[in-house]
Design a protein around this motif. Structure first.
Motif, mmCIF file in Angstrom:
data_model
loop_
_atom_site.group_PDB
_atom_site.id
_atom_site.type_symbol
_atom_site.label_atom_id
_atom_site.label_comp_id
_atom_site.label_asym_id
_atom_site.label_seq_id
_atom_site.Cartn_x
_atom_site.Cartn_y
_atom_site.Cartn_z
ATOM 1 N N SER A 170 48.339 47.187 35.185
ATOM 2 C CA SER A 170 48.891 47.611 36.471
ATOM 3 C C SER A 170 48.442 46.750 37.642
ATOM 4 C CB SER A 170 48.503 49.066 36.755
ATOM 5 O OG SER A 170 47.094 49.205 36.828
ATOM 6 N N ALA A 171 47.624 45.731 37.406
ATOM 7 C CA ALA A 171 47.126 44.914 38.518
ATOM 8 C C ALA A 171 46.832 43.507 38.022
ATOM 9 C CB ALA A 171 45.851 45.539 39.092
ATOM 10 N N PRO A 172 46.825 42.527 38.919
ATOM 11 C CA PRO A 172 46.362 41.200 38.488
ATOM 12 C C PRO A 172 44.937 41.298 37.951
ATOM 13 C CG PRO A 172 47.343 41.095 40.678
ATOM 14 C CD PRO A 172 47.201 42.550 40.333
ATOM 15 N N PHE A 173 44.668 40.639 36.844
ATOM 16 C CA PHE A 173 43.326 40.657 36.270
ATOM 17 C C PHE A 173 42.861 39.234 36.015
ATOM 18 C CE2 PHE A 173 46.192 40.732 32.649
ATOM 19 C CZ PHE A 173 45.598 39.890 31.719
ATOM 20 N N PHE A 174 41.548 39.085 35.872
ATOM 21 C CA PHE A 174 40.958 37.764 35.720
ATOM 22 C C PHE A 174 39.924 37.777 34.596
ATOM 23 C CE2 PHE A 174 42.585 38.009 39.958
ATOM 24 C CZ PHE A 174 43.102 36.742 40.206
ATOM 25 N N ILE A 175 40.050 36.818 33.694
ATOM 26 C CA ILE A 175 39.069 36.598 32.634
ATOM 27 C C ILE A 175 38.310 35.340 33.015
ATOM 28 C CG2 ILE A 175 38.724 36.161 30.176
ATOM 29 C CD1 ILE A 175 41.365 37.641 29.652
ATOM 30 N N LEU A 176 37.006 35.464 33.247
ATOM 31 C CA LEU A 176 36.223 34.398 33.871
ATOM 32 C C LEU A 176 34.879 34.242 33.188
ATOM 33 C CD1 LEU A 176 36.773 35.698 37.532
ATOM 34 C CD2 LEU A 176 38.082 33.860 36.433
#
Length: 259
Positions: free
Chosen positions: A8-14
């Motif tokens: 439901s939202a932009p996500f980030f794998i970092l």
């Protein structure tokens, strides 16, 4: 639940490419946690316990699964971050799933049925990276293997296609095509700028293009962004040329969140 947040939202794998030592993980995780809090977006910490597909047999691979899971668990306990790592063999799935929230399937292995089924059966989210030799439309079948093994929590990740020798090109239409399957689609902004095996026994690349890869992926509807990062990438033990400098990470992410 994490998968609902991702959906439901932009996500980030970092995170850093490979686990060099515990202090590196803490340094990067601190920045990742800060970014998540500042922008109020889901962030997942990533690092590899074993780089099983290094170009040279002499390249550093990582601490191994036992020590690696201890190191990731320490990150979770200190920073409260969900974590992910890549697995290469079916037997690693259940071990890694004791710690991580997302199991990552490397691009070269995305057609390996036993690996996909083992990951699915853990009940964890399964992030399947698109192989350098497949189209976005072809990724229906790896995803189907996960789903038919009883797990609907699938992420598909674009990371470029081979373009002659030692080079990759990104066909951003793959993002659109993969989104038609109904799963969150992530853009691997750092591995897509690689030059595989093109640096004399190791993989080269050019981090200059990472922000542009991310913005182009946003235009094609990417749901998430995968970026490897390191405080001193020029001296990193794996994938240094492609990783974002840690102090520049926030400036790369901020434009992706502008409406």
């Amino acid at each position: 639940m994490l998968f609902e947040q991702i959906s439901s939202a932009p996500f980030f794998i970092l995170g850093p490419c490979v686990m060099e030592d515990q202090e590196l993980l803490y340094t990067v995780a601190d920045k990742v946690a800060t970014i998540g809090q500042k922008f109020n977006v889901p962030v997942i910490f990533k690092s590899s316990f074993d780089k099983a597909n290094r170009t040279s047999i002499h390249s550093y691979r990582g601490p191994g699964i036992k020590k690696g899971m201890e190191m990731l668990n320490n990150v979770k306990e200190r920073f409260g971050l969900p974590c992910t790592t890549d697995i290469h063999e079916p037997g690693q799935a259940a071990i890694a799933a004791q710690v991580v929230d997302i199991l990552q399937i490397p691009a070269f292995l995305c057609r390996q049925t036993d690996l996909l089924v083992a990951a699915a059966q853990t009940g964890k989210i399964v992030n399947v990276k698109k192989a350098q030799f497949l189209s976005g439309q072809d990724m229906f079948y790896p995803a189907q293997k996960v789903v038919e093994a009883g797990n609907k929590q699938v992420i598909l990740t674009e990371r470029g296609n081979m373009y002659g020798y030692n080079n990759l090109a990104v066909d951003f239409r793959n993002i659109y095509d993969m989104k038609q399957f109904g799963y969150p689609v992530c853009m691997d902004c750092t591995h897509s700028v690689q030059r595989p095996g093109g640096a004399g026994g190791k993989t080269g690349g050019d981090r200059t293009f990472v922000p542009m890869m991310a913005m182009a992926a946003k235009a094609f509807g990417a749901d998430g962004y995968f970026m490897e990062t390191h405080p001193d990438p020029d001296n990193a033990l794996s994938d240094g040329p492609n990783m974002v400098k840690l102090h520049e990470l926030e400036n790369v992410i901020a434009p992706l969140l502008n409406k």
